[in-house]
Design an enzyme around this catalytic site. Structure first.
Site, PDB file in Angstrom:
ATOM      1  N   GLU A  22       0.631  -1.880   0.019  1.00 19.89           N
ATOM      2  CA  GLU A  22       0.014   0.273   0.375  1.00 19.89           C
ATOM      3  C   GLU A  22       0.836   1.165   0.083  1.00 19.89           C
ATOM      4  O   GLU A  22       0.909   2.420   0.401  1.00 19.89           O
ATOM      5  CB  GLU A  22      -0.955   0.026   1.573  1.00 19.89           C
ATOM      6  CG  GLU A  22      -1.449  -1.566   1.569  1.00 19.89           C
ATOM      7  CD  GLU A  22      -2.910  -1.160   1.709  1.00 19.89           C
ATOM      8  OE1 GLU A  22      -2.329  -0.411   2.754  1.00 19.89           O
ATOM      9  OE2 GLU A  22      -3.472  -2.271   2.399  1.00 19.89           O
ATOM     10  N   GLU A  34      -6.194 -11.567  -1.285  1.00 16.44           N
ATOM     11  CA  GLU A  34      -6.681 -10.575  -0.107  1.00 16.44           C
ATOM     12  C   GLU A  34      -8.193 -10.862  -0.600  1.00 16.44           C
ATOM     13  O   GLU A  34      -8.949 -10.587   0.138  1.00 16.44           O
ATOM     14  CB  GLU A  34      -6.755  -9.944   0.052  1.00 16.44           C
ATOM     15  CG  GLU A  34      -4.628  -9.736   0.825  1.00 16.44           C
ATOM     16  CD  GLU A  34      -4.364  -8.601   1.760  1.00 16.44           C
ATOM     17  OE1 GLU A  34      -5.219  -7.425   2.160  1.00 16.44           O
ATOM     18  OE2 GLU A  34      -3.180  -7.793   1.994  1.00 16.44           O
TER      19      GLU A  34
END
Ligand code: XIL
Length: 731
Positions: free
Chosen positions: A192, A310
């Site tokens: 991220e 994910e």
């Protein structure tokens, strides 16, 4: 007459309509007079009342070679899979890989500066190893879930870099195991780092604390390549991923990630893949968007992997929390969407670029989305809270089943005794008696029963002269069970190799093929080990045997097998590009004119991409486009050199001989200047792009005072374009 069958769901409504029309109810089959023009076909929405049946009994078995992963809670978490037999059953049945949902994050692994805590993660990795699962490591560097000391760390840029590298290095080193014993086979190295607009997180265009990153703020964007280099140095054979959310639909964000990957590749920074987190809502994004985003990563050259890291599929989206129950109809939508995502992945991502698909949790009730972004009720995963599979799982399985996987090559067993037909030349060792037993078996119907031993070293034995090759390693396994179910004696049991080797009588060695295991009465127990054969002389005799240190116990033996450890697969090394600005895509870089020539960036002509460099106004052969490359070459290394040229005049009748040259001045003081051909000269005629290529070996051992790489041509009247100048080390 028109005859319509009225659906029971809407009978009441239709009947009242009929009555209103003056028609009386007789039955559900209604005869309509010709003059009735009302259309009475029931349009009540088709509600699926029953959840569709799930028949799939595995995912991993449907996808040979593909990692099918699941994120799991462990450690102190109340739902730790290590305390949940149901979780373990589901994992072992359906999945081939685990991600730690939380316990491998920075705050868990380094809660205090310099104090690393591995107990929880080690337990998880050991569980994976024991069950032939791999682990995708999550995560080395992230702005979130870091310990307070790290968040509040005070130091200059160099100290921040050291602190970050220290964490990545320690953690990746801890989980690294040499060769093919590796359980942690890949890492999310950085998580991220980008915001939705494609800027680096922490670039301070907003004041939202969610957009902050201590790594970017204290180190700048180079924290990313530094983290990847540290990870590669610590674990040379793990796949290293950059991981982020919304890449599955956000082109600005994915574009920024791809630019970063390409820059890293050009600079020789190791990166093996991009992880798409894929926290999404049912039917959003649409499948064509998902495919287009996948394709962009698949098209990166050199090739990298794409992993769905994910996956979860909310039934509500952020703006809509209306759904408070999971109806059969909605479960069906989710099933179709899971199917279509998996199908899109398998369609777009070629086998050699598939990192696999991981879902972010086992049962719905344990999903992080129950509390993110706010407490709610959600059903994003593949299993109900009672561990029964949902229709979504069937959707996932169907997509796997419909795809073609290259079947894993069958390796015939190297050495295997299952006692199904006979004793297979196993016999007694010492005073023991060995018989075939048809009432007890680890697998199949039979085993061997060993009785009447009078010493520890006695048992069941077989001659294996010539079985092992020097320098090879073997995985060894055998199963044993005590014959007396009430035995209170617990022998240490193992498989041993008695080998006599060397000239003449030689020496006899007793080598442990499996680690000793204390066996108590009850069930079958596996003896396992890895054996490396280091003996280079031929054996005079060699016997494999199962022994135990308590002579009063009799025991069964079954399924003795030896498999060569597969040789570590050599990953093709992609040579790094040493000229970062040779494609002119980001401008003219550090290239400039040589002699009287003028060099400009050209945006209408390109060998690849959009740009090239235009060279005009030369007044001598040696003039052209040049760049300083002091320090680029290392003595005695060889380099593959390439550059593309095109004459600017499409009607040119002049055909220059063109090449890439290295002008290098080296030695003490002024030194000598040499002009070395980096590529073979090529006669270039008007028309298309032409490649100049060559291999250059650097034989100069003194440091260069100056060194310039330049493209020249023998005819001074021609102007030309240059593009894709590349120098790569020959590995
Ligand atoms: C989540 C976990 O699932 C939660 O248990 C935890 O409270 C917060 O983090 N992106 C990631 C994951 O990379 O690490 C996050 O996991 C979900 C979003």
């Amino acid at each position: 007459m028109k005859k319509l069958l009225i659906r029971s769901a809407s009978v009441a409504t239709v009947m009242s309509l009929l009555t209103a029309c003056g028609i009386e109810e007789h039955s559900k089959d209604v005869e309509f007079p010709d003059n009735v023009s009302v259309i009475l076909e029931s349009e009540a929405p088709e509600v699926q009342e029953e959840f569709s049946v799930v028949t799939a009994t595995s995912l991993k078995a449907l996808a040979p070679g593909l990692n099918i992963g699941v994120a799991v809670p462990a450690g102190g978490n109340s739902n730790s899979i290590l305390n949940s037999p149901d979780s373990k059953t589901v994992i072992q049945q359906y999945f081939s890989q685990l991600s730690a949902e939380n316990i491998m994050k920075q705050t868990s692994l380094q809660p205090e500066q310099g104090t690393f805590f591995y107990d929880d993660a080690d337990a998880l990795v050991q569980y994976a190893k024991d069950n032939s699962l791999t682990v995708h490591g999550h995560v080395l560097v992230w702005h979130s879930q870091i310990a307070d000391w790290m968040q509040d760390f005070e130091g200059n840029e160099a100290q921040w870099i050291t602190m970050m590298e220290e964490h990545a290095t320690q953690v990746a080193t801890h989980f690294e195991e040499a060769g093919d014993n590796d359980t942690v086979t890949s890492w999310d190295v950085v998580n991220e780092a980008f915001m939705e607009n494609g800027e680096y997180r922490g670039a301070k265009t907003t004041t939202d604390s969610a957009d902050a990153s201590v790594w970017y703020e204290n180190i700048g964007e180079k924290f990313i390549p530094l983290a990847f280099k540290a990870a590669r140095a610590a674990d040379p054979d793990a796949d290293l991923y950059y991981n982020d959310y919304n890449l599955i639909w956000n082109s600005d964000k994915l574009g920024a990630v791809i630019d970063m990957v390409e820059a890293m590749q050009a600079d020789g920074v190791p990166i093996d893949g991009v992880g798409f987190q894929s926290h999404i809502s049912v039917n959003s994004p649409d499948i064509s968007t998902i495919k287009a985003q996948f394709q962009k990563v698949v098209d990166i050259r050199p090739k990298i992997k794409l992993k769905i890291t994910e996956l979860d599929v909310r039934m509500n989206n952020d703006n809509n929390t209306d759904f408070t129950t999971l109806t059969a109809a909605r479960a069906e939508e989710q099933k179709d969407y899971y199917h279509d995502i998996v199908e899109a992945y398998l369609d777009i991502v070629p086998e050699d670029q598939r990192g696999g698909i991981t879902v972010w949790g086992i049962v719905d009730g344990d999903s992080w989305l129950q509390n993110f972004p706010a407490p709610t009720v959600e059903w994003p995963l593949l299993f109900n809270d009672d561990f029964t599979p949902k229709p979504a799982l069937q959707g996932f399985a169907n997509a796997l089943e419909e795809a073609d996987f290259t079947p894993a090559p069958e390796t015939p067993p190297f050495f295997n005794t299952d006692f199904e037909t006979d004793l297979d030349s196993w016999g007694p060792r010492g005073d023991a008696t060995v018989t075939l037993d048809t009432t007890e078996a680890h697998s199949g119907n039979n085993s061997a029963l060993v009785l009447g031993r009078t010493a520890n070293w006695q048992g069941i034995s077989k001659s294996v002269v010539g079985l092992f090759t020097a320098g090879e390693s073997y995985n060894v396994s055998a199963w044993v069970k005590l014959s007396d179910d009430a035995s209170t004696v617990t022998p240490d049991m193992k498989l041993t190799l008695e080998i006599n080797h060397g000239a003449g009588d030689g020496t006899t060695e007793y080598l442990e093929m499996t680690t000793p295991v204390t066996v108590s009465a009850g069930d079958w127990v596996e003896l396992t080990g890895t054996y490396a054969h280091t003996i280079t002389t031929v054996a005079n005799s060699a016997n494999l045997y199962v022994e135990g240190n308590e002579i009063t116990v009799d025991f069964y033996v079954d399924d003795i097998s030896i498999t060569p450890s597969s040789p570590a697969v050599e990953e093709p090394v992609v040579p790094a590009e040493l000229i970062a600005d040779g494609d002119f895509e980001d401008g003219i870089g550090s290239w400039g004119p040589r002699g009287d020539a003028t060099v400009t960036l050209e945006t209408t002509e390109a060998h690849a991409g959009n740009n090239s460099a235009l060279v005009v106004g030369r007044t001598a052969n040696w003039q052209g486009i040049s760049k300083s490359v002091v320090g680029l070459f290392t003595a005695s290394e060889s380099y593959n050199v390439s550059a593309w040229v095109k004459l600017s005049d499409d009607a040119s009748t002049v055909t220059p001989s063109m090449k890439l040259t290295l002008e290098i001045n080296h030695g003490e003081g002024d030194g000598t200047t040499e002009y070395l051909e980096m590529t073979t000269p090529v006669t270039v005629a008007a028309g298309d792009w032409v490649e100049l290529t060559g291999t250059y070996t650097h034989t100069i051992t003194t440091v260069a005072n100056s060194a310039n790489l330049y493209v020249e041509g023998s005819e001074i009247t021609v102007d030309f374009y240059v593009d894709d100048i590349s120098v790569k080390l020959v590995q």
